[in-house]
Enzyme design. Sequence first.
Site, PDB file in Angstrom:
ATOM      1  N   CYS A 187      50.964  -3.212  54.433  1.00 36.42           N
ATOM      2  CA  CYS A 187      50.078  -4.497  54.027  1.00 36.42           C
ATOM      3  C   CYS A 187      49.971  -4.462  52.672  1.00 36.42           C
ATOM      4  O   CYS A 187      48.822  -3.909  52.022  1.00 36.42           O
ATOM      5  CB  CYS A 187      48.811  -4.693  54.782  1.00 36.42           C
ATOM      6  SG  CYS A 187      47.878  -6.156  54.578  1.00 36.42           S
ATOM      7  N   CYS A 217      46.318  -6.066  51.637  1.00 32.63           N
ATOM      8  CA  CYS A 217      45.229  -5.163  51.822  1.00 32.63           C
ATOM      9  C   CYS A 217      44.928  -3.923  51.282  1.00 32.63           C
ATOM     10  O   CYS A 217      43.887  -3.727  50.718  1.00 32.63           O
ATOM     11  CB  CYS A 217      45.432  -4.451  53.580  1.00 32.63           C
ATOM     12  SG  CYS A 217      45.854  -5.689  54.734  1.00 32.63           S
ATOM     13  N   ASP A 218      46.061  -3.375  50.829  1.00 25.98           N
ATOM     14  CA  ASP A 218      45.883  -2.157  50.063  1.00 25.98           C
ATOM     15  C   ASP A 218      46.538  -2.239  48.385  1.00 25.98           C
ATOM     16  O   ASP A 218      46.415  -1.199  47.838  1.00 25.98           O
ATOM     17  CB  ASP A 218      46.683  -1.106  50.801  1.00 25.98           C
ATOM     18  CG  ASP A 218      46.378  -0.966  52.003  1.00 25.98           C
ATOM     19  OD1 ASP A 218      45.141  -0.921  52.193  1.00 25.98           O
ATOM     20  OD2 ASP A 218      47.213  -0.375  52.859  1.00 25.98           O
TER      21      ASP A 218
END
Length: 307
Positions: free
Chosen positions: A132, A135-136
């Site tokens: 992701c 996300c990261d």
Amino acid sequence: MKHYDVIVVGGGIAGMTAAIYVRRANKTVLVLEGRTYGGQIINTLNIENWPGDMGVSGVDLVQKIYQQMTELGAKMEFETVTAVERSDNGFMVKTEDETYTAGAVILAVGAEDKKLGLASEEKFTGRGVSYCATCDGAFYKGKKVAVIGGGNTALYDALYLADIVEKVYLVHRRSEFRGDAVLVERLCGKSNVEFVLGYVPEEIVGGKKVSGVRLVSSGKVADVKDGMDLDIDGVFVAIGKLPMTGGFAGLVELDTGGYIKAAEDCVTSCPGVFAAGDCRVKDMRQLVTAAADGAVAADKAVNYSNN
């Protein structure tokens, strides 16, 4: 034991849309979701292909659909479905804690991230391997990363990361990308994005964290070296999805990839069970097609439960 006209397994875009249409037919509906409602799209910061709302975030879109669904009277429970079985009243839907009955069932279980299948991938998951980018990605500010894949997800990930990291290597096993040409064009305009075509990862290397990836020729592109190493800090895997249908193999017919065999009418091999969204066999898996499936499956399920 609570009975519903229709039970929807899965709370993504397809499942929530199905619940909206079931309620609009004035039927009772329960949505069972084992994780967080919304599905994979909640990880997308900027959606550009949802009609009438260009630039909406995944979270905002999901919240709007969830609110519409619940205001219409649909109910959602956060429970993992363990079995769907035929019963005198239609179907029994079992979760880890409860058993419900329904006149019809819609499977909208979606799909999960496909893995590379490398031992080193598992070793470094959460320590440099991610699925992701939104996300990261922030963890890799000013660093070098590789994105593995050739579809829209990989292209979007590379575009997103290009605005954060020092360098993005976009690794794809073929000579051309499967994703939208407009995204490829945007990537061509990014000075810190490099296409690495004709290669696949052989091993992810590092100590406590990822420090590089070893690539080998995929055999699908002529005139590439047998192998090469990239010095990077992170690997973002975006090679597709696997349908989350394993628990329903004895209920409905699946294809060799694990997708539920159901055409545009969303009808499965089991009367009274319908499939919607990314978990069914289809040519195009997009938000709009998931929503369309939800509407069609709901119409079929309502008609079935009336008979």
